[in-house]
Design an enzyme around this catalytic site. Structure first.
Site, PDB file in Angstrom:
ATOM      1  N   GLY A  94       0.811  -1.202   0.000  1.00 58.39           N
ATOM      2  CA  GLY A  94       0.000   0.000   0.000  1.00 58.39           C
ATOM      3  C   GLY A  94       0.847   1.255   0.000  1.00 58.39           C
ATOM      4  N   SER A  95       0.325   2.292   0.622  1.00 53.17           N
ATOM      5  CA  SER A  95       0.952   3.611   0.523  1.00 53.17           C
ATOM      6  C   SER A  95       2.297   3.718   1.223  1.00 53.17           C
ATOM      7  CB  SER A  95       0.007   4.679   1.086  1.00 53.17           C
ATOM      8  OG  SER A  95      -1.144   4.782   0.280  1.00 53.17           O
ATOM      9  N   THR A  96       2.664   2.757   2.075  1.00 51.72           N
ATOM     10  CA  THR A  96       3.995   2.815   2.687  1.00 51.72           C
ATOM     11  C   THR A  96       5.087   2.752   1.614  1.00 51.72           C
ATOM     12  OG1 THR A  96       4.010   0.409   3.011  1.00 51.72           O
ATOM     13  CG2 THR A  96       3.183   1.764   4.825  1.00 51.72           C
TER      14      THR A  96
ATOM     15  N   ARG B 253      -3.942   8.210   2.706  1.00 45.61           N
ATOM     16  CA  ARG B 253      -3.849   6.818   3.101  1.00 45.61           C
ATOM     17  C   ARG B 253      -3.124   6.698   4.401  1.00 45.61           C
ATOM     18  NH1 ARG B 253      -2.633   3.214  -2.172  1.00 45.61           N
ATOM     19  NH2 ARG B 253      -4.562   3.628  -3.219  1.00 45.61           N
TER      20      ARG B 253
END
Length: 676
Positions: A309-311, A676
């Site tokens: 995801g956004s990490t 996010r």
């Protein structure tokens, strides 16, 4: 009296002939009678004879006594030196009982010497069924003493044609005495060893376990199996059992609060890549690995591959900044969706304008990250991820560590670079993420993670993956994601936490994305002015709550758990919050959302230095307001519909997930920033 004369020299000795002594003839002039003198001499001779007899008797008695004494001494010496020689008490030290042989497997300790695994001696019970008359009766009597035995399985083990069978590999002395008192023929005892884990569930996934024969079958026990067998010295791990406990409690609290099915947490030293704590829930007691369900044995920290995801946007930004043609003042167009065939990439509640690099991270823009990745190109993108170790198995000393699932070089296309740029279309483990972020924060040096303690003061070798300047800029970007982004609830006063949240949609068994099923995670480091530790928190399938507005995104789930870990672990690690210099330190690492350091001109901040791939021109945004040095503590901003996630405990070779369009959310609309 004058006529008495002495005997003549030639006279015969008195009593020489053995006859009674005779009185010599008295001289003529003697005045006493001859007969009186003769009687006196006879009495004297009798007395001397009696005395001589007594003397001879005493000498004979003494001789016999001394003879007996010498014979006794001679007999004793003969026995002591010839017949039964005895060791000298002076020459030899007192005999001590012989020491027990060392156990066959060395102990395992944490970095502070706390025992995590140790082998103890005990007694094993075995049977020779051929000598047992009534197996059923023997089984019933044994179960009274060993109630954990299964009667249905025990009776066949006690019955012919078996010749030998272990009944219990380790029993207590009291149980041994009770069984011995039964007097059952065919039951025997032998010395045995057992691996015990005094800390129970703490660090169970790291330690692993051994089988009934004492061979490692998982975790460190398996990786260092030969070392633990050969060397008697304890194996010292990098794990700090105190940190392990704090990680577990914080993660368990988040899982219970949001009714999740599991999660993982990792705390790492950014300068040595030592894993100070690694937790995967649900877990198990290390001594019960063989009977633990598969879900408990599964190590989400190093075996579970997830779409990040956004990490992952942190790595995209690091790649762009390290290329040299992108700065913090650069920006990309996020006015409209990116269309590819019948698919499109969009931001959830996007800004619909040009966004600077800090805004892309703070607002978690999919569009900005996709443009940023495409501006670097497919080849550089794949090479950069490989340099960070995000496309290969890490060298951690755990046999369960998984290899990421990434598109092959032949199948890596523009669409892959775009989606991977914002954390979709690639699956990695949480350990990959926290190791990569450690390199972004520590000055740009990537080191392989380790669960083995590094001697104090020893520097581990590493590979430079980004420049020190890029690392400095990434620390500021991570900090602004906490002060201005969805990770606000991860901030802790005085510890200057920096990081990024990520909420990724889960994938079903057939590759389809599941509605309202997600992975919420946070990755970051602290303190950002001088990073020491990196942290990753992942919560699997959390459910929304009324007090969070029905949301279960990372800002509500993982970020607060990260703050709890920081505030409880930092004092243990010797870090004191810099509460007296908050404004000064915050100013040194702060960024403006428009780009650049505080005080930079808004016009310069709005000028992009890297042209985006999108053909449309970027509109000029309004100047971003300058933020205070210390952001007020507020609830985290609501995150948008997350990118899909693939959990890759499926077989290799599964097709990568399709590019998913924006899916209308069933959750209520939000106010404020959509990140996010």
């Amino acid at each position: 009296m004058s006529d008495l004369r002495p005997p003549s020299p030639d006279a015969r000795p008195v009593g020489f002939d053995g006859l009674p002594l005779r009185d010599p003839a008295p001289p003529p002039s003697a005045t006493y009678p001859r007969e009186s003198a003769s009687r006196a001499l006879v009495r004297a001779s009798a007395t001397e004879a009696a005395q001589m007899r007594r003397i001879r008797a005493r000498l004979t008695l003494a001789s016999v006594g001394f003879g007996v004494l010498f014979l006794a001494v001679a007999a004793k010496l003969t026995d002591a030196t010839v017949l039964s020689p005895a060791a000298s008490r002076i020459a030899q030290a007192p005999r001590l009982p012989p020491p027990e042989p060392p156990v066959s497997r060395a102990a395992i300790t944490d970095r502070n010497g706390e025992i995590l695994a140790v082998t103890v001696r005990g007694t094993a019970l075995y049977a020779r069924p051929g000598e047992i008359d009534n197996p059923a009766q023997v089984a019933d009597r044994l179960i009274r003493i060993l109630p954990h035995l299964d009667r249905a399985r025990l009776i066949p083990r006690l019955s012919p044609p078996r010749q030998f069978a272990y009944i219990d590999r380790f029993i207590t002395p009291r149980q041994q005495q009770a069984i011995n008192d039964l007097g059952i023929l065919g039951l025997y005892f032998e010395t045995a060893e057992r691996r015990t884990y005094p800390r129970g569930r703490d660090a169970a996934h790291v330690l692993g376990a051994v089988d009934v024969d004492g061979e490692g079958i998982a975790g460190v026990e398996k990786w260092y199996d030969e070392r633990l067998r050969v060397s008697p010295a304890s194996l010292r791990l990098s794990i700090d059992i105190r940190i392990q406990r704090e990680l577990r409690e914080a993660l368990d609290f988040a899982i219970e609060r949001f009714s999740a099915i599991g999660g993982s947490a990792i705390l790492m030293d950014v300068n040595t890549a030592e894993v100070l704590g690694m937790v995967s829930l649900p877990d198990f007691a290390a001594s019960d690995l063989a009977t633990a369900p598969a879900e408990q044995r599964f190590n989400r920290a190093v075996t579970g591959n997830y779409e990040p995801g956004s990490t992952f946007k942190l790595f995209t930004a690091a790649m762009a900044l390290d290329s040299g043609n992108v700065t913090l003042s650069s920006g990309y167009d996020a006015t409209r969706p990116i269309r590819i065939g019948r698919f499109q990439i969009n931001d959830f509640h996007g800004k619909h304008r040009w966004l600077s690099v800090p805004e892309i991270i703070a607002y978690s823009s999919n569009l900005g990250s996709a443009h940023m990745a495409m501006a670097q190109g497919i080849t550089r993108h794949r090479e950069f991820l490989g340099r960070l170790g995000l496309t290969s198995r890490l060298g951690v000393e755990l046999a369960e560590a998984a290899t990421p699932i990434v598109p092959s070089a032949r199948r890596w296309r523009d669409i892959n670079t775009m989606t991977i740029g914002f954390g979709q279309g690639i699956s990695v483990t949480p350990l990959h993420i926290v190791t990569g972020v450690s390199a972004l924060a520590n000055g740009g040096i990537l080191r392989q993670p380790t669960v083995l303690a590094v001697p104090h003061g020893q520097e581990r070798e590493g590979v430079r993956v980004i420049s020190e300047r890029t690392s400095e800029n990434m620390r500021r970007l991570m900090r602004i994601a906490v002060t201005d982004g969805s990770a606000r609830s991860a901030d802790s006063p005085g510890y200057f936490v920096g990081g990024k949240t990520g909420t990724a949609q889960k994938v079903g068994d057939r590759g389809q994305y599941l509605e309202n099923r997600r992975i919420s995670s946070f990755v970051g480091a602290f303190p950002m002015n001088a990073p020491r530790y990196a942290l990753h928190i992942l919560v699997d399938d959390p459910k929304g709550r009324a007090d969070t507005g029905g949301y279960a995104t990372a800002g509500y789930v993982a970020a607060p758990a990260a703050r709890r870990v920081v505030e409880r672990s930092a004092p243990i690690l010797g870090l004191v919050p810099e509460t007296e210099r908050i404004a000064q330190i915050q100013q040194s690492i702060a960024l403006q959302l428009g780009g650049g350091r505080p005080g930079a001109s808004a016009a310069a901040a709005r000028q992009p230095t890297a042209a985006p791939r999108a053909p449309t021109a970027a509109p000029t945004p309004a100047p971003a307001p300058r933020l205070p040095a210390v952001m007020p503590r507020t609830l985290p901003t609501v995150e948008p519909q997350p990118a899909p996630l693939r959990r890759t405990d499926a077989t290799d070779g599964v097709a990568m997930p399709r590019l998913v369009l924006h899916v209308p959310s069933t959750q209520p609309p939000e106010t404020g920033r959509a990140t996010r």
